[in-house]
Design a protein around this motif. Structure first.
Motif, PDB file in Angstrom:
ATOM      1  N   HIS A 421       0.820  -1.222   0.000  1.00 42.94           N
ATOM      2  CA  HIS A 421       0.000   0.000   0.000  1.00 42.94           C
ATOM      3  C   HIS A 421       0.844   1.260   0.000  1.00 42.94           C
ATOM      4  O   HIS A 421       0.282   2.363  -0.061  1.00 42.94           O
ATOM      5  N   VAL A 422       2.161   1.146   0.083  1.00 40.57           N
ATOM      6  CA  VAL A 422       3.040   2.311  -0.009  1.00 40.57           C
ATOM      7  C   VAL A 422       3.232   2.641  -1.483  1.00 40.57           C
ATOM      8  O   VAL A 422       3.563   1.747  -2.282  1.00 40.57           O
ATOM      9  N   PRO A 423       3.036   3.893  -1.906  1.00 39.79           N
ATOM     10  CA  PRO A 423       3.167   4.218  -3.341  1.00 39.79           C
ATOM     11  C   PRO A 423       4.603   4.046  -3.834  1.00 39.79           C
ATOM     12  O   PRO A 423       5.563   4.144  -3.066  1.00 39.79           O
ATOM     13  N   ASN A 424       4.729   3.798  -5.150  1.00 34.54           N
ATOM     14  CA  ASN A 424       6.045   3.669  -5.763  1.00 34.54           C
ATOM     15  C   ASN A 424       6.708   5.023  -5.915  1.00 34.54           C
ATOM     16  O   ASN A 424       6.115   6.077  -5.644  1.00 34.54           O
ATOM     17  N   THR A 425       7.927   4.978  -6.373  1.00 40.37           N
ATOM     18  CA  THR A 425       8.659   6.229  -6.601  1.00 40.37           C
ATOM     19  C   THR A 425       8.089   6.954  -7.818  1.00 40.37           C
ATOM     20  O   THR A 425       7.227   6.436  -8.547  1.00 40.37           O
ATOM     21  N   SER A 426       8.585   8.147  -8.050  1.00 47.11           N
ATOM     22  CA  SER A 426       8.073   8.951  -9.168  1.00 47.11           C
ATOM     23  C   SER A 426       8.386   8.333 -10.518  1.00 47.11           C
ATOM     24  O   SER A 426       7.660   8.560 -11.486  1.00 47.11           O
ATOM     25  N   ASN A 427       9.449   7.559 -10.606  1.00 44.46           N
ATOM     26  CA  ASN A 427       9.783   6.902 -11.869  1.00 44.46           C
ATOM     27  C   ASN A 427       9.214   5.482 -11.960  1.00 44.46           C
ATOM     28  O   ASN A 427       9.617   4.718 -12.831  1.00 44.46           O
ATOM     29  N   GLY A 428       8.311   5.113 -11.066  1.00 46.91           N
ATOM     30  CA  GLY A 428       7.634   3.824 -11.143  1.00 46.91           C
ATOM     31  C   GLY A 428       8.342   2.678 -10.474  1.00 46.91           C
ATOM     32  O   GLY A 428       7.870   1.539 -10.568  1.00 46.91           O
ATOM     33  N   ARG A 429       9.429   2.913  -9.791  1.00 48.92           N
ATOM     34  CA  ARG A 429      10.141   1.836  -9.112  1.00 48.92           C
ATOM     35  C   ARG A 429       9.527   1.556  -7.744  1.00 48.92           C
ATOM     36  O   ARG A 429       8.841   2.405  -7.187  1.00 48.92           O
ATOM     37  N   PRO A 430       9.790   0.370  -7.192  1.00 50.61           N
ATOM     38  CA  PRO A 430       9.269   0.087  -5.846  1.00 50.61           C
ATOM     39  C   PRO A 430       9.814   1.070  -4.814  1.00 50.61           C
ATOM     40  O   PRO A 430      10.893   1.654  -4.999  1.00 50.61           O
ATOM     41  N   PRO A 431       9.069   1.267  -3.741  1.00 49.08           N
ATOM     42  CA  PRO A 431       9.528   2.242  -2.736  1.00 49.08           C
ATOM     43  C   PRO A 431      10.841   1.806  -2.099  1.00 49.08           C
ATOM     44  O   PRO A 431      11.093   0.617  -1.900  1.00 49.08           O
ATOM     45  N   SER A 432      11.656   2.792  -1.800  1.00 55.94           N
ATOM     46  CA  SER A 432      12.937   2.509  -1.163  1.00 55.94           C
ATOM     47  C   SER A 432      12.744   2.250   0.321  1.00 55.94           C
ATOM     48  O   SER A 432      11.644   2.406   0.868  1.00 55.94           O
ATOM     49  N   ALA A 433      13.859   1.876   0.969  1.00 58.93           N
ATOM     50  CA  ALA A 433      13.790   1.588   2.406  1.00 58.93           C
ATOM     51  C   ALA A 433      13.451   2.833   3.202  1.00 58.93           C
ATOM     52  O   ALA A 433      12.716   2.784   4.192  1.00 58.93           O
ATOM     53  N   ASN A 434      13.980   3.993   2.772  1.00 61.42           N
ATOM     54  CA  ASN A 434      13.663   5.241   3.478  1.00 61.42           C
ATOM     55  C   ASN A 434      12.191   5.612   3.331  1.00 61.42           C
ATOM     56  O   ASN A 434      11.571   6.113   4.268  1.00 61.42           O
ATOM     57  N   MET A 435      11.626   5.357   2.149  1.00 64.73           N
ATOM     58  CA  MET A 435      10.203   5.639   1.945  1.00 64.73           C
ATOM     59  C   MET A 435       9.328   4.744   2.818  1.00 64.73           C
ATOM     60  O   MET A 435       8.335   5.189   3.400  1.00 64.73           O
ATOM     61  N   ILE A 436       9.724   3.457   2.900  1.00 65.98           N
ATOM     62  CA  ILE A 436       8.946   2.543   3.744  1.00 65.98           C
ATOM     63  C   ILE A 436       9.063   2.919   5.217  1.00 65.98           C
ATOM     64  O   ILE A 436       8.074   2.877   5.969  1.00 65.98           O
TER      65      ILE A 436
END
Length: 573
Positions: A421-436
């Motif tokens: 449920h965490v959104p992906n990055t702006s370029n469509g990649r999976p969220p990074s560890a910092n985002m999670i």
């Protein structure tokens, strides 16, 4: 052979002619004709047997036993062995050898009987009936089953007893006033039965017991209420529980709701009934079924409460989750921007750190062992004793200054099913560890009502499962079929469906019932009460239990007793 006289030959020819004429006149199926035909065939058969000559002496009945079966472990099959024929028929499935003559076979076929079927546990008749039951390989390579280790099966019971329930006309929709009358009737009946059960139970204690309370009007000594006083008291208690639960259920059913405040009032009595049916003398399977009934009533009550609590909490939980996801998205976007903005600064810091002075290597004296030839002993005493602890401390300090990196990775901030449920990055990649990690810091505010409903739901699920686990130990369909056959037949021969709990009359002893379904649906408590009432009545007949007609009356506020009390005492047993 000498020739016969002319007179005898003439008489013989005359008799033969007479016989032929007589045969032509009589039908072929005449008994006389048949007897003549059979006697002629018998003579032919005797002449045929004379060709065989005299029979030899038969083999003796006692023969040496056959050699034991081969127990060789080699894969080659054992050599074929000649199996001696026993005195009787070696194979009961084979027919006896008879003559091939068609006339003889047709004459003796009505004396022939089919051999008995082979025993089910034997492959051939030469295996004795008392063979060894160990798992030993037989001659054909099979392994016999160890029949001695198989426990004997219990006697199967009849699935459907002879009793057939009466199909009453459907009552259809019930008026609200009728629901209120049913509620008042059985709520009051529960109060009377509860008081009577407690009073009767206290009267069964010894007179020296601290809980002993004698009845003002005890039953006659020769009555069933006196002989089975303790059991009658427990029946009144479980009957009261059924009445209380049925009255509260009918109130919920009429409004299509679940009044939590009403169900709270029955919790204490549930525990009281369980204690009376658990801590007393050991009962049989029939009496323990009523203990299972108490557990089932509590389990269905708990399930009904958490089901309706979940229905109330579901919309609020959905709204809280929408807010939570929005805050998770905001925090993860901020973490992504911080990573993008700090990439240039982090690159500059990396270039500066690459030009920094490298760390000085330790001197050979600090890492050399104490007994090394290149090491210089350090003395701290007049005697010149070498001090090796200093070099050891230096080595430990150097090792502690550079601790080894941990091979275990830190656990993620959120489980995988929530990371989705965490959104992906702006370029469509999976969220990074910092985002999670940033999304994991999101919070939501829960009000008191929602928090209480969630607590009730979690607690209800656990307690309902606990109660139903105990209920199925004592109350099952096989137990009902063995000890409550009438109640069992009323449920098995029913035409009612799960949603028709309001149709049967709880006082009906012959009508249709329905086995309660799954408590997770929040429904079915009405069927449990109907089944419980039928069980109490069925077991009560064997002990003279008469329900409300035999209760101990409550004391009136006035000194004199009312006529209703005197009439109730007259039927008290």
């Amino acid at each position: 052979m000498s020739s016969l006289p002319s007179s005898s030959s003439s008489s013989l020819s005359a008799s033969v002619k007479l016989k032929k004429r007589f045969v032509q006149v009589l039908p072929y199926s005449h008994p006389l004709i048949l007897s003549l035909t059979v006697s002629g065939r018998a003579k032919q058969l005797l002449k045929s047997l004379e060709i065989l000559g005299p029979l030899t002496t038969p083999l003796p009945p006692d023969l040496p036993p056959s050699p034991p079966s081969s127990r060789s472990n080699s894969p080659a099959p054992p050599p074929s062995k000649r199996k001696l024929d026993p005195p009787q028929n070696s194979d009961p499935t084979k027919r006896q050898r008879t003559s091939n003559h068609p006339d003889t076979l047709s004459h003796h076929n009505h004396h022939y009987h089919l051999p008995p079927p082979p025993p089910p546990l034997h492959r051939s008749s030469n295996v004795p009936s008392t063979f060894n039951l160990r798992s030993e390989p037989s001659e054909d390579g099979e392994v016999r089953e160890d029949l001695a280790s198989i426990p004997p099966r219990t006697t199967a019971i009849s699935v459907l007893p002879s009793f057939v329930p009466v199909r009453r006309p459907r009552r259809g929709k019930i008026a609200p006033l009728d629901y209120d009358a049913i509620f008042n009737k059985y709520h009051q009946a529960g109060r009377l039965l509860k008081f009577s059960g407690d009073a009767r139970f206290w009267s069964t204690y010894p007179s020296t017991h601290k809980e002993y309370r004698p009845l003002s009007h005890p039953p006659p000594p020769n009555s069933s209420y006196h002989k089975f006083g303790a059991l009658i008291a427990r029946l009144e208690l479980v009957d009261a529980l059924v009445c209380f639960a049925y009255s509260l259920w009918i109130k919920d059913y009429s409004k299509k709701q679940c009044f939590l405040n009403s169900w709270v009032t029955i919790d204490a009595f549930l525990g009281w009934c369980k204690n009376k049916w658990t801590t007393e003398d050991t009962f049989g399977e029939r009496e323990k079924a009523l203990l299972g009934l108490i557990w089932m009533i509590e389990g269905f009550i708990r399930a009904r409460k958490f089901y309706y609590a979940a229905k109330q909490a579901d919309p609020e939980v959905d709204r809280a989750w929408v807010k939570m996801k929005s805050e998770m998205a905001t925090l993860s976007r901020e973490a992504e921007k911080a990573e993008m903005n700090g990439s240039a600064g982090s690159a500059g810091q990396l270039s500066l750190s690459s030009q920094a002075t490298p760390q000085m290597l330790p001197s050979p004296a600090s890492i050399a062992p104490a007994n090394s030839a290149n090491s210089t002993p350090i003395t701290n005493s007049a005697g010149g004793t070498p001090n090796t602890s200093s070099s050891s401390a230096t080595l430990v300090a150097s090792q502690s200054s550079n601790p080894p990196r941990s091979t275990q990775s830190t656990p993620p901030a959120l489980p995988a099913h929530i990371v989705a449920h965490v959104p992906n990055t702006s370029n469509g990649r999976p969220p990074s560890a910092n985002m999670i990690a940033a999304a994991a810091k999101a919070t939501a505010t829960l009000g008191p009502t929602l928090t209480f409903n969630l607590k009730e739901q979690a607690n209800g699920i656990l307690t309902a499962g606990y109660c139903m686990e105990h209920a199925q130990r004592f109350l099952t369909l096989p137990v009902l079929a063995r000890h409550y056959p009438t109640t069992f037949a009323r449920m098995m021969g029913t035409s009612l469906s799960a949603h028709e709990e309001h149709e049967p009359d709880i006082e009906d002893d012959e009508g249709e019932l329905f086995w309660p379904g799954q408590c997770v649906t929040g429904e079915g408590l009405g069927w449990v009460c109907l089944m419980g009432k039928a069980m109490v009545k069925e077991i009560g007949r064997d002990f003279g239990y008469i329900g409300l007609a035999g209760v101990v009356p409550k004391p009136e506020a006035s000194s004199g007793a009312s006529p209703a009390d005197s009439s109730r005492q007259s039927v008290h047993r």
